[in-house]
Design a protein around this motif. Structure first.
Motif, short mmCIF file in Angstrom:
data_model
loop_
_atom_site.label_atom_id
_atom_site.label_comp_id
_atom_site.label_asym_id
_atom_site.label_seq_id
_atom_site.Cartn_x
_atom_site.Cartn_y
_atom_site.Cartn_z
N GLN A 4 0.84 -1.20 0.00
CA GLN A 4 0.00 0.00 0.00
C GLN A 4 0.87 1.24 0.00
N ARG A 5 0.34 2.23 -0.66
CA ARG A 5 1.07 3.48 -0.82
C ARG A 5 0.36 4.50 0.04
N ARG A 6 1.12 5.06 1.00
CA ARG A 6 0.46 6.01 1.89
C ARG A 6 1.07 7.38 1.71
N LEU A 7 0.25 8.39 1.87
CA LEU A 7 0.72 9.76 1.74
C LEU A 7 0.83 10.41 3.11
N ASP A 64 10.03 9.70 -2.04
CA ASP A 64 9.13 10.05 -3.13
C ASP A 64 8.27 11.23 -2.71
N VAL A 65 8.79 12.44 -3.03
CA VAL A 65 8.09 13.66 -2.61
C VAL A 65 7.10 14.04 -3.70
N VAL A 66 5.82 14.04 -3.32
CA VAL A 66 4.78 14.30 -4.32
C VAL A 66 4.65 15.79 -4.59
N ALA A 96 5.10 10.21 -0.38
CA ALA A 96 4.47 8.90 -0.56
C ALA A 96 5.42 7.81 -0.07
N VAL A 97 4.88 6.87 0.68
CA VAL A 97 5.69 5.77 1.19
C VAL A 97 5.03 4.46 0.81
#
Lengths: 295, 268
Positions: free
Chosen positions: A218-221, A241-243, A253-254
């Motif tokens: 899962q990708r969490r913000l 990963d800086v959105v 995002a992680v």
């Protein structure tokens, strides 16, 4: 315990479910994830014997869910997604009706559930709030301690305290060997209770996986607020990963590797951190790709 | 059938069943109550003769009223009885099946170890029970009312009971097709609309057919041609063919309804 074999149902508008295949073993808690309209409820309706599959089959404890629908109900507890009770009675009268139709004699567990979920059974159904109806529905699904419990969006309408009590009840029943199928449109709702989960998209199963593997994917913000704007700009140079960056806040995002995230942030002055509420498509971008519209 | 469901459903519908039954009985008593003053009114039969033949025929009033049972049959069973029982059958039938399918509460009923046939049969028996309660209450009110309110007037209890028997069986058929649409459709209002429309068309065809010679073929297509209260009250028709026909047709409609419901997909 639950066996779906190429279950297919096409409606006249072309929608439906297509070749849905998975199986749930006894004592397992299985999550069924998908956005609204993906086919979760349609699949569950087949398990309940409300619909006849166009192709394929489903079985519970070896019995066909369409042909042996009435017999299977002895083993099942069911919470529908849309709660709508019969008119003209209160909560207790409704539970007595359903219990009576089951030929249920023992009411001790039912009364325990009512006590734990804390609601007034004497309230007429038409005066009940959504959360209260949900509680009555949960009692109706659990009260006869069935072998299989099918829950369509069980925690919708429940406040956080009640959600916790609900999870406790599920875990207790799981200890006793009850098999669960629980549908939801939110991953966080099921990750605490489920062993495995299937993700459905446009009527097709995308993946069936262990909950820990899904948690990795899962990708969490995270919304991270830094002490200064410079730091927020500096974080862009890191491996994270800086959105986006606005003023001294960055959206990061992680996916899977939380240790790396924490280590990277260790060099910064973090003022605040918040998790974004995301829908299923955003959490599992890799399964939903970019084609899914954000609805 | 499932006794728990039957008892609960009967309780839910008890209020409407009893108000229709009481309403129908009171109205019948009112008609019986005014009979003596009408029967003794000297100008009445003259007035009836002055009316167009076709108009009288449409409401079964040709030949004037000789007996109290004719009078009741013409004045009450000819129209109001039909209206009251039609409304009851149409409303209750759509509430017993289509409403639960429409709203989703049928899911709870089916999520018990009872087959769909058993559930549908139980709901059908609830409807028939209601119909019987209203029909029998009305018949009793008629028998007791004439006994108490009317003196020295010939009252044919046997033919009066025949009127009630055929009447109840007519509504056994009407409730049968209402129940069929209710089991077949997912929308409560649609089920109510279609069975209501069909009933109005049947009634209209009967009325037009009786009034006009040109359209008298319509009468035979209408279900209401089986129910001629005045003729039955006078004992001038043999009721057994109608009784047999209505009973078989009604039973067939209920059987089809139960079968259709047990085989179809439900959007619950």
């Amino acid at each position: 315990m639950i066996e779906l074999n190429g279950l297919t149902k096409q409606f006249s508008n072309g929608k439906g479910i297509f070749d849905v295949t998975f199986s749930i073993s006894k004592g397992e808690v299985f999550g069924f994830l998908g956005p609204n309209g993906a086919g979760k409820s349609t699949t569950i309706r087949h398990l309940m014997g409300f619909m006849k599959p166009s192709k394929g089959s489903a079985a519970i404890d070896g019995m066909d869910t369409w042909k042996d629908a009435a017999k299977i109900q002895e083993k099942i507890g069911y919470l529908p997604g849309e709660i709508s009770f019969l008119d003209g009675m209160d909560g207790m009268a409704f539970l007595n009706l359903v219990g009576g139709m089951r030929g249920m004699k023992q009411t001790a567990y039912r009364d325990e559930l009512i006590h734990r979920l804390q609601f007034d059974v004497k309230t007429p159904i038409r005066k009940m709030s959504k959360g209260m109806k949900q509680k009555v529905g949960i009692v109706a699904a659990f009260m006869h301690e069935p072998e299989v419990i099918i829950l369509d969006e069980p925690t919708s309408g429940l406040d956080p305290l009640m959600q916790r009590i609900f999870i406790e009840i599920v875990m207790e029943q799981k200890e006793k060997g009850t098999t669960f199928l629980m549908s939801s449109h939110s991953f966080s709702e099921i990750e605490r209770t489920c062993d495995r989960a299937a993700i459905i998209k446009d009527g097709k199963i995308v993946v069936v996986e262990n909950i820990h593997d899904l948690q990795q994917k899962q990708r969490r913000l995270f919304d991270v607020t830094f002490a200064s704007e410079e730091e927020a700009i500096r974080i862009k140079q890191s491996s994270l990963d800086v959105v986006s960056v606005t003023d001294n806040r960055a959206e990061i995002a992680v996916q899977g590797d939380y240790n790396q995230f924490i280590r990277a942030l260790g060099d910064f002055q973090v003022r605040n951190m918040d998790i974004h509420e995301q829908n299923l498509e955003e959490v599992f971008l890799n399964y939903y790709n970019r084609e899914a519209d954000p609805s | 059938m499932n006794m728990t469901l039957y008892a609960k459903m009967l309780k839910v519908h008890a209020k409407s069943i009893s108000s229709y039954a009481i309403g129908s009985a009171l109205y019948l008593l009112l008609i019986i109550g005014i009979y003596p003053s009408i029967a003794d009114a000297p100008g009445l039969n003259d007035l009836m003769e002055s009316m167009p033949e076709s108009f009288l025929a449409a409401f079964g009033m040709e030949g004037g009223f000789q007996h109290v049972s004719d009078f009741i049959a013409g004045e009450y069973y000819g129209l109001l009885y039909v209206v009251i029982l039609s409304i009851f059958c149409l409303m209750t039938a759509s509430q017993l099946m289509a409403r639960h399918i429409d709203r989703g509460s049928m899911a709870y009923i089916l999520a018990t170890p009872n087959s769909r046939k058993k559930i549908a049969l139980t709901q059908a028996i609830v409807l028939i029970t209601g119909l019987l309660i209203i029909g029998i209450t009305t018949a009793l009110a008629g028998v007791i009312g004439t006994e108490v309110l009317i003196e020295d007037k010939p009252f044919e209890a046997m033919t009066f009971l025949n009127v009630n028997l055929v009447g109840i069986l007519l509504f056994y058929v009407i409730s049968g097709y209402s129940f069929l649409f209710s089991s077949l459709l997912n929308d409560e209002r649609q089920a109510l609309g279609i069975s209501g429309l069909l009933t109005i068309v049947f009634y209209g065809m009967d009325l037009i057919g009786k009034m006009s010679d040109k359209f008298d073929w319509m009468v035979h297509l209408s279900l209401f041609s089986t129910f001629r209260p005045v003729e039955i009250a006078r004992g001038s028709v043999d009721v057994w063919p109608m009784i047999t026909f209505l009973f078989l047709l009604g039973t067939a409609l209920y059987a089809v309804a139960i079968l259709v419901f047990s085989k179809r997909d439900l959007p619950l």
